[in-house]
Motif scaffolding. Structure first.
Motif, PDB file in Angstrom:
ATOM      1  N   TRP A   1      14.134  11.986  52.310  1.00 44.84           N
ATOM      2  CA  TRP A   1      12.692  12.111  52.451  1.00 44.84           C
ATOM      3  C   TRP A   1      11.896  11.179  51.549  1.00 44.84           C
ATOM      4  CZ3 TRP A   1       9.498  13.277  56.020  1.00 44.84           C
ATOM      5  CH2 TRP A   1       9.929  14.100  57.059  1.00 44.84           C
TER       6      TRP A   1
ATOM      7  N   THR B   1       7.834  25.523  47.200  1.00 48.10           N
ATOM      8  CA  THR B   1       8.838  24.492  46.958  1.00 48.10           C
ATOM      9  C   THR B   1       8.511  23.214  47.721  1.00 48.10           C
ATOM     10  OG1 THR B   1      10.530  26.178  46.600  1.00 48.10           O
ATOM     11  CG2 THR B   1      11.307  23.953  47.104  1.00 48.10           C
ATOM     12  N   TYR B   2       8.111  23.380  48.966  1.00 50.14           N
ATOM     13  CA  TYR B   2       7.733  22.236  49.802  1.00 50.14           C
ATOM     14  C   TYR B   2       6.591  21.450  49.163  1.00 50.14           C
ATOM     15  CZ  TYR B   2       5.031  19.980  53.539  1.00 50.14           C
ATOM     16  OH  TYR B   2       4.295  19.099  54.291  1.00 50.14           O
TER      17      TYR B   2
ATOM     18  N   VAL C   1       5.195  21.198  57.256  1.00 52.18           N
ATOM     19  CA  VAL C   1       6.510  21.768  56.960  1.00 52.18           C
ATOM     20  C   VAL C   1       6.934  22.732  58.061  1.00 52.18           C
ATOM     21  CG1 VAL C   1       5.601  23.691  55.571  1.00 52.18           C
ATOM     22  CG2 VAL C   1       7.939  22.883  55.196  1.00 52.18           C
TER      23      VAL C   1
ATOM     24  N   ASP D   1      10.497  24.346  57.659  1.00 57.14           N
ATOM     25  CA  ASP D   1      11.844  24.517  57.099  1.00 57.14           C
ATOM     26  C   ASP D   1      12.539  25.687  57.789  1.00 57.14           C
ATOM     27  OD1 ASP D   1      14.117  24.901  55.571  1.00 57.14           O
ATOM     28  OD2 ASP D   1      13.079  24.752  53.647  1.00 57.14           O
TER      29      ASP D   1
ATOM     30  N   ILE E   1      14.928  21.043  52.646  1.00 60.04           N
ATOM     31  CA  ILE E   1      14.279  19.743  52.815  1.00 60.04           C
ATOM     32  C   ILE E   1      14.883  18.661  51.927  1.00 60.04           C
ATOM     33  CG2 ILE E   1      12.088  18.511  52.513  1.00 60.04           C
ATOM     34  CD1 ILE E   1      10.718  21.147  53.419  1.00 60.04           C
TER      35      ILE E   1
ATOM     36  N   GLN F   1       7.769  19.674  45.967  1.00 63.14           N
ATOM     37  CA  GLN F   1       8.646  18.532  46.253  1.00 63.14           C
ATOM     38  C   GLN F   1       7.859  17.340  46.776  1.00 63.14           C
ATOM     39  OE1 GLN F   1      11.465  20.367  48.970  1.00 63.14           O
ATOM     40  NE2 GLN F   1      13.084  20.268  47.431  1.00 63.14           N
TER      41      GLN F   1
ATOM     42  N   MET G   1       9.429  29.085  49.918  1.00 60.35           N
ATOM     43  CA  MET G   1       9.587  27.869  50.716  1.00 60.35           C
ATOM     44  C   MET G   1       8.314  27.043  50.692  1.00 60.35           C
ATOM     45  SD  MET G   1       8.620  26.496  53.901  1.00 60.35           S
ATOM     46  CE  MET G   1       8.335  27.839  55.050  1.00 60.35           C
TER      47      MET G   1
ATOM     48  N   LYS H   1      11.214  18.611  57.725  1.00 62.11           N
ATOM     49  CA  LYS H   1      12.331  19.549  57.619  1.00 62.11           C
ATOM     50  C   LYS H   1      13.587  18.716  57.471  1.00 62.11           C
ATOM     51  CE  LYS H   1      12.926  20.272  62.674  1.00 62.11           C
ATOM     52  NZ  LYS H   1      11.653  19.882  63.276  1.00 62.11           N
TER      53      LYS H   1
END
Length: 290
Positions: A244, A277-278, A262, A264, A237, A281, A274, A209
């Motif tokens: 990160w 996206t996590y 995760v 977030d 994030i 990424q 979310m 996070k």
């Protein structure tokens, strides 16, 4: 790369919905939030630490346990942890959660660490924590569950070095550290790789996070003789203080091959977005550091 989700970050989803969304995002591991939810709280809007609909009770009955097991199995997801809010010294509660984790086929449980609020000296709290962890170590070895001490602000383990001091007397097969750089934005920052190298075999899990700092008077002309109040808060994030990509590079350098969970709290995306996206990424960053 093994991706997981701590269900505290999915308060508006049922276990079934969360498992379906995790599967769609390519997230394999589940860290079940574990806490009693009073009836009056269940009437509130979903929230991370209030009416979180993806939470299992520490004293869950057979029907509830089977529901969570079934949700994971139906979407081929893996329970990796049960994450409660244990008080340091609560050996009975710790044993109860370890029994629950065993029933859910999870291999890790977060345990209690004393709060540090200036009301009691650190040395006294450290002794309390090590006495508790001595009992936790015994339970962890008996149950085959790894107990996790999280790097967390406002506790006696906000940094990698202080967490290491706490766990160092114990068997790393039984007790490890949940390394959380996002928490370390609020308190406890140290050079990431140095902390990882210090933790060595105790580096057991990583939470993903981010957070940042903001002046209480943004946009105002600075008075250089007047102190400025700063406040930390959660961030997406990719947009907070934690770099990160560098953290992942450092984790790779020390040979970390565990889970990335995760949680977030920024509220930037709806839960499904979310999660997607996590996962996207993390995969991009890992490809870039190959």
């Amino acid at each position: 790369m093994k991706l997981s989700v701590f269900t505290v970050a999915a308060p508006d989803m049922t276990p079934e919905e969360l498992c379906e969304a995790a599967a769609a995002a390519g997230i394999t591991g589940l860290e079940w939030r574990c806490k009693d939810t009073p009836d009056e709280v269940r009437k509130e809007r979903p929230s991370f630490w209030g009416n979180n609909q993806c939470t299992i009770s520490p004293d869950a009955a057979e029907e509830e346990i089977n529901r969570f097991r079934g949700a994971a199995a139906s979407h081929n997801r893996q329970a990796i942890a049960v994450t409660p809010y244990l008080n340091c010294g609560d050996v009975e509660g710790t044993e109860q959660v370890m029994r629950l984790a065993k029933r859910l086929d999870a291999s890790m449980v977060r345990v209690g660490v004393p709060t540090y609020d200036r009301s009691r000296p650190y040395g006294e709290l450290f002794v309390q924590a090590t006495n508790y962890l001595r009992e936790v170590e015994r339970l962890a070895l008996d149950f085959g569950i790894k107990a996790l001490v999280e790097t967390h602000h406002v506790t006696i383990a906000p940094s990698a070095s202080l967490a290491h001091r706490l766990v160092a007397p114990f068997n790393p097969d039984a007790i490890g550290v949940l390394y959380d750089p996002g928490n370390m934005v609020h308190e406890g920052f140290e050079n990431y790789r140095m902390g990882m190298e210090l933790l060595g075999p105790y580096l057991a899990h990583v939470h993903v996070k981010n957070a940042g700092w903001q002046s209480s008077s943004p946009g105002e002309t600075a008075d250089h003789l007047k102190p400025v109040d700063w406040k930390s808060g959660w961030a997406p994030i990719a947009n907070g203080v934690v770099p990160w990509k560098q953290v992942l590079t450092d984790l790779k350098a020390v040979g970390y091959d565990g889970w990335f969970g995760v949680e977030d709290f920024s509220g930037t995306f709806d839960t499904r977005t979310m999660l997607r996206t996590y996962a996207h990424q993390m995969k991009l960053w890992m490809e870039e550091i190959q």
